[in-house]
Scaffold this active site. Sequence first.
Site, PDB file in Angstrom:
ATOM      1  N   ALA A   1     -21.228  -8.014  18.212  1.00  0.00           N
ATOM      2  CA  ALA A   1     -20.566  -9.320  18.078  1.00  0.00           C
ATOM      3  C   ALA A   1     -21.385 -10.349  18.856  1.00  0.00           C
ATOM      4  O   ALA A   1     -21.992 -10.017  19.884  1.00  0.00           O
ATOM      5  CB  ALA A   1     -19.147  -9.227  18.615  1.00  0.00           C
TER       6      ALA A   1
ATOM      7  N   ASP B   1     -14.358 -14.350   7.847  1.00  0.00           N
ATOM      8  CA  ASP B   1     -14.145 -15.615   8.548  1.00  0.00           C
ATOM      9  C   ASP B   1     -14.685 -15.553   9.980  1.00  0.00           C
ATOM     10  O   ASP B   1     -15.176 -16.551  10.502  1.00  0.00           O
ATOM     11  CB  ASP B   1     -12.649 -15.943   8.585  1.00  0.00           C
ATOM     12  CG  ASP B   1     -12.091 -16.180   7.191  1.00  0.00           C
ATOM     13  OD1 ASP B   1     -12.820 -16.723   6.348  1.00  0.00           O
ATOM     14  OD2 ASP B   1     -10.929 -15.800   6.944  1.00  0.00           O
TER      15      ASP B   1
ATOM     16  N   SER C   1     -12.235  -9.526   5.631  1.00  0.00           N
ATOM     17  CA  SER C   1     -10.880  -9.072   5.325  1.00  0.00           C
ATOM     18  C   SER C   1     -10.050 -10.171   4.661  1.00  0.00           C
ATOM     19  O   SER C   1      -9.334  -9.923   3.701  1.00  0.00           O
ATOM     20  CB  SER C   1     -10.172  -8.641   6.609  1.00  0.00           C
ATOM     21  OG  SER C   1     -10.896  -7.619   7.213  1.00  0.00           O
TER      22      SER C   1
ATOM     23  N   ARG D   1      -9.402  -1.749  13.574  1.00  0.00           N
ATOM     24  CA  ARG D   1     -10.416  -2.170  12.612  1.00  0.00           C
ATOM     25  C   ARG D   1     -10.686  -1.109  11.533  1.00  0.00           C
ATOM     26  O   ARG D   1     -11.029  -1.416  10.409  1.00  0.00           O
ATOM     27  CB  ARG D   1     -11.714  -2.550  13.335  1.00  0.00           C
ATOM     28  CG  ARG D   1     -12.715  -3.244  12.463  1.00  0.00           C
ATOM     29  CD  ARG D   1     -13.717  -4.035  13.243  1.00  0.00           C
ATOM     30  NE  ARG D   1     -13.248  -5.347  13.606  1.00  0.00           N
ATOM     31  CZ  ARG D   1     -13.177  -6.373  12.765  1.00  0.00           C
ATOM     32  NH1 ARG D   1     -13.550  -6.237  11.522  1.00  0.00           N
ATOM     33  NH2 ARG D   1     -12.738  -7.537  13.159  1.00  0.00           N
TER      34      ARG D   1
ATOM     35  N   ARG E   1      -5.153  -3.893   7.939  1.00  0.00           N
ATOM     36  CA  ARG E   1      -4.585  -4.059   9.275  1.00  0.00           C
ATOM     37  C   ARG E   1      -3.789  -5.350   9.395  1.00  0.00           C
ATOM     38  O   ARG E   1      -2.842  -5.442  10.158  1.00  0.00           O
ATOM     39  CB  ARG E   1      -5.676  -3.972  10.343  1.00  0.00           C
ATOM     40  CG  ARG E   1      -6.655  -5.133  10.378  1.00  0.00           C
ATOM     41  CD  ARG E   1      -7.837  -4.791  11.265  1.00  0.00           C
ATOM     42  NE  ARG E   1      -8.674  -5.946  11.548  1.00  0.00           N
ATOM     43  CZ  ARG E   1      -9.552  -6.468  10.701  1.00  0.00           C
ATOM     44  NH1 ARG E   1      -9.709  -5.938   9.494  1.00  0.00           N
ATOM     45  NH2 ARG E   1     -10.267  -7.519  11.032  1.00  0.00           N
TER      46      ARG E   1
ATOM     47  N   THR F   1     -26.753  -7.723  11.978  1.00  0.00           N
ATOM     48  CA  THR F   1     -26.283  -7.870  13.365  1.00  0.00           C
ATOM     49  C   THR F   1     -25.988  -6.503  13.988  1.00  0.00           C
ATOM     50  O   THR F   1     -25.563  -5.567  13.312  1.00  0.00           O
ATOM     51  CB  THR F   1     -25.018  -8.747  13.450  1.00  0.00           C
ATOM     52  OG1 THR F   1     -23.988  -8.135  12.681  1.00  0.00           O
ATOM     53  CG2 THR F   1     -25.279 -10.139  12.931  1.00  0.00           C
TER      54      THR F   1
HETATM   55  N1  ATP Z   1     -22.792  -5.571  14.323  1.00  0.00           N
HETATM   56  C1  ATP Z   1     -21.575  -5.916  14.725  1.00  0.00           C
HETATM   57  N2  ATP Z   1     -20.782  -5.032  15.392  1.00  0.00           N
HETATM   58  C2  ATP Z   1     -19.537  -5.362  15.780  1.00  0.00           C
HETATM   59  N3  ATP Z   1     -18.964  -6.581  15.549  1.00  0.00           N
HETATM   60  C3  ATP Z   1     -19.703  -7.487  14.891  1.00  0.00           C
HETATM   61  C4  ATP Z   1     -21.035  -7.207  14.453  1.00  0.00           C
HETATM   62  N4  ATP Z   1     -21.510  -8.302  13.816  1.00  0.00           N
HETATM   63  C5  ATP Z   1     -20.534  -9.235  13.876  1.00  0.00           C
HETATM   64  N5  ATP Z   1     -19.447  -8.755  14.508  1.00  0.00           N
HETATM   65  C6  ATP Z   1     -18.141  -9.417  14.777  1.00  0.00           C
HETATM   66  O1  ATP Z   1     -17.169  -8.900  13.869  1.00  0.00           O
HETATM   67  C7  ATP Z   1     -16.106  -9.834  13.765  1.00  0.00           C
HETATM   68  C8  ATP Z   1     -15.355  -9.699  12.452  1.00  0.00           C
HETATM   69  O2  ATP Z   1     -16.231  -9.790  11.399  1.00  0.00           O
HETATM   70  P1  ATP Z   1     -15.922 -10.410   9.975  1.00  0.00           P
HETATM   71  O3  ATP Z   1     -15.338 -11.733  10.091  1.00  0.00           O
HETATM   72  O4  ATP Z   1     -17.212 -10.309   9.223  1.00  0.00           O
HETATM   73  O5  ATP Z   1     -14.907  -9.388   9.301  1.00  0.00           O
HETATM   74  P2  ATP Z   1     -13.318  -9.278   9.256  1.00  0.00           P
HETATM   75  O6  ATP Z   1     -12.736  -9.563  10.588  1.00  0.00           O
HETATM   76  O7  ATP Z   1     -13.018  -7.981   8.626  1.00  0.00           O
HETATM   77  O8  ATP Z   1     -12.914 -10.393   8.223  1.00  0.00           O
HETATM   78  P3  ATP Z   1     -12.056 -11.774   8.350  1.00  0.00           P
HETATM   79  O9  ATP Z   1     -12.649 -12.512   9.507  1.00  0.00           O
HETATM   80  O10 ATP Z   1     -12.257 -12.449   7.032  1.00  0.00           O
HETATM   81  O11 ATP Z   1     -10.621 -11.411   8.591  1.00  0.00           O
HETATM   82  C9  ATP Z   1     -16.769 -11.193  13.914  1.00  0.00           C
HETATM   83  O12 ATP Z   1     -16.010 -11.975  14.788  1.00  0.00           O
HETATM   84  C10 ATP Z   1     -18.153 -10.906  14.507  1.00  0.00           C
HETATM   85  O13 ATP Z   1     -18.323 -11.579  15.743  1.00  0.00           O
HETATM   86  C1  LIG Z   2       6.145 -10.198   5.868  1.00  0.00           C
HETATM   87  C2  LIG Z   2       4.713  -9.873   5.998  1.00  0.00           C
HETATM   88  C3  LIG Z   2       3.788 -11.098   5.919  1.00  0.00           C
HETATM   89  C4  LIG Z   2       2.338 -10.691   6.013  1.00  0.00           C
HETATM   90  C5  LIG Z   2       1.426 -11.872   6.123  1.00  0.00           C
HETATM   91  C6  LIG Z   2      -0.010 -11.382   6.068  1.00  0.00           C
HETATM   92  C7  LIG Z   2      -1.085 -12.421   6.313  1.00  0.00           C
HETATM   93  C8  LIG Z   2      -1.194 -13.518   5.277  1.00  0.00           C
HETATM   94  C9  LIG Z   2      -2.574 -14.098   5.284  1.00  0.00           C
HETATM   95  C10 LIG Z   2      -2.590 -15.599   5.236  1.00  0.00           C
HETATM   96  C11 LIG Z   2      -3.583 -16.102   6.259  1.00  0.00           C
HETATM   97  C12 LIG Z   2      -4.219 -17.344   5.855  1.00  0.00           C
HETATM   98  C13 LIG Z   2      -4.895 -18.026   7.002  1.00  0.00           C
HETATM   99  C14 LIG Z   2      -6.218 -17.422   7.342  1.00  0.00           C
HETATM  100  C15 LIG Z   2      -6.652 -17.296   8.571  1.00  0.00           C
HETATM  101  C16 LIG Z   2      -7.983 -16.722   8.912  1.00  0.00           C
HETATM  102  O1  LIG Z   2      -8.677 -17.667   9.675  1.00  0.00           O
HETATM  103  C17 LIG Z   2      -7.825 -15.445   9.737  1.00  0.00           C
HETATM  104  C18 LIG Z   2      -9.186 -14.795   9.932  1.00  0.00           C
HETATM  105  O2  LIG Z   2      -9.665 -14.237   8.783  1.00  0.00           O
HETATM  106  N1  LIG Z   2      -6.941 -14.515   9.074  1.00  0.00           N
HETATM  107  C19 LIG Z   2      -5.759 -14.164   9.592  1.00  0.00           C
HETATM  108  C20 LIG Z   2      -4.889 -13.244   8.788  1.00  0.00           C
HETATM  109  O3  LIG Z   2      -5.388 -14.543  10.677  1.00  0.00           O
END
Ligand code: ATP
Ligand SMILES: CCCCCCCCCCCCC/C=C/[C@@H](O)[C@H](CO)NC(C)=O
Length: 507
Positions: free
Chosen positions: A135, A159, A202, A267, A273, A132
């Site tokens: 986004a 996610d 993440s 990011r 983060r 990709t």
């Molecule tokens: N090439 C790209 N450049 C920038 N953003 C992108 C690209 N490809 C996808 N994305 C966007 O990046 C966002 C975050 O990606 P991704 O879910 O893979 O990682 P993350 O946020 O680190 O992990 P998590 O969602 O598990 O917390 C997605 O919502 C997606 O829309």
């Molecule tokens: C006192 C400090 C507490 C820190 C808590 C950190 C976060 C805990 C993570 C549990 C999240 C589980 C639910 C997941 C949701 C996902 O959809 C979303 C996208 O990846 N993640 C988050 C963190 O929103």
Amino acid sequence: NQCCWILTSQNCFVPISEIIAVEEREFNKKQRNIGRWQKMAKLHAFTVYYVKRARNHRWRCSDVTFWCVDEHLCNQWTQALKESLEMQKSRPKQLLVYINPYGGKRQGKRIYEQKVAPLFNLASISTDVVITEHANHAKDNLFEVNIYKYDGVVCVGGDGMFSEVMHGLIGRMQKDSGIDQNNPKASLVQCNIRIGIIPAGSTDCICYSTVGISDPVTSALHIIVGDCQPLDVSSVHHNNTFLKYSVSLLGYGFYGDILKDNSEKKRWMGPMRYDYSGFKTFLSHHYYEGTIAYQPAKRTHGSPRDKESCRTGCYICKKSEKQLAEQTKEHGLKHEEGEEEWKVIKGKFLAINAVNMSCACPRSPKGLSPAAHLADGSADLILVRKCSRFDFLRYLVRHTNQDDQFDFPFVDVYRVKCFQFTSKLSEDNESNVMDIGKKRFGQFCRDHPACCCNIVNSTWNCDGETLDSSAIEVRVHCQLMKLFARGIEENCKDEAACSQSSIEQLL
Ligand SMILES: Nc1ncnc2c1ncn2[C@@H]1O[C@H](COP(=O)(O)OP(=O)(O)OP(=O)(O)O)[C@@H](O)[C@H]1O
Ligand SMILES: CCCCCCCCCCCCC/C=C/[C@@H](O)[C@H](CO)NC(C)=O
Ligand SMILES: [Ca+2]
């Protein structure tokens, strides 16, 4: 599927359904110039690659090589095994792969090329790969390509990336079937093209909650063997306008504020983060006033306080599947209006979380609602009322240990099939009673300037993305989509037998 192979001397059974590939081997007789084989003119061999279970739900690719003096016998075995593999109709042959190169620790491309692509090659799966560039690239692309020529779509990322692919696929299905996604009461068309998740994000909560571990090789093997796990999906609307779908967490208050703080600018911090923003949000200790109305999920068996969790072959999810089939047979796609009453709760909340699955992830191995089901047609609605910082910390800590996080007087949990939320602020706005003082003083509580009462709205965190509206209407669609997964397996009892490395066996 029931047909088993017995590797006699090792007492190890490998079902055909868990064989990854069978390959003829070029055999150099000098390789085995020992004992009675020394005199043989030629040896024949083939290698069977199969799924080996390791610790903590990890799967690995192992192999066993069979040697044989009789060429005909060797060919018969190879042929028979290949034919058996051909008969595994749920296995994908052609996949569309989207890789987010910027998710998580920015390792998506490397993970796919080094760990996943070699396994897909071994299993003779052909792929079209899209890296990709921005986004929504994957989502938009899914509205354009001929998706029906693929047996599945794979997303490499977290996610957020999964959410993109899911929106693309579900949206495309509705468009092709003439269903209006803006209608909150519409019965949506099920999406039978499975999605595979190669975790490289993440949180990777969806992968962890459906496989039991966030591990790219394990997920690739679940795709190869053609696993199928149905998944509930919630639709989120505001004023008859479609906002988003959610499969994991819809969170207002604490989890929404984490996301608000967790801007794209952070990011560079990668997965860290979330910890940083989580800590800041915890210290700010904001609570929000609002009203929740929900319809209890009366048809589903089980409760959020159950001690048992949803596992592979879950009977509660199976019952829901049966009910869904009967309902579709009776009413077709027509939405069956629920006659159940609505329950209404008003209050001040630190967090409102609605989860369609446990939301287990490496940070919280049992999840936000440990007994939630992947495919029972319901969500668990968790209300954390205003409490002290210390009590809220106790609540958060219980996400990471074995204690019951619902066993607090300020926490309520309900199993629901739909709910609506309106914040106090939007209620006031709508009824036109918002006084000028509130407007002028913005986010401070007029009555108690030093308290944490926040009269601005929080934001909804929808699977890691923010929603534009705080007033929402949510409905769970039972088993709307399918994953290449099988739910979390009960722990393998005989791990020693499961963790054998390569075995060599004489036929
Ligand atoms: N090439 C790209 N450049 C920038 N953003 C992108 C690209 N490809 C996808 N994305 C966007 O990046 C966002 C975050 O990606 P991704 O879910 O893979 O990682 P993350 O946020 O680190 O992990 P998590 O969602 O598990 O917390 C997605 O919502 C997606 O829309
Ligand atoms: C006192 C400090 C507490 C820190 C808590 C950190 C976060 C805990 C993570 C549990 C999240 C589980 C639910 C997941 C949701 C996902 O959809 C979303 C996208 O990846 N993640 C988050 C963190 O929103
Ligand atoms: Ca569910």
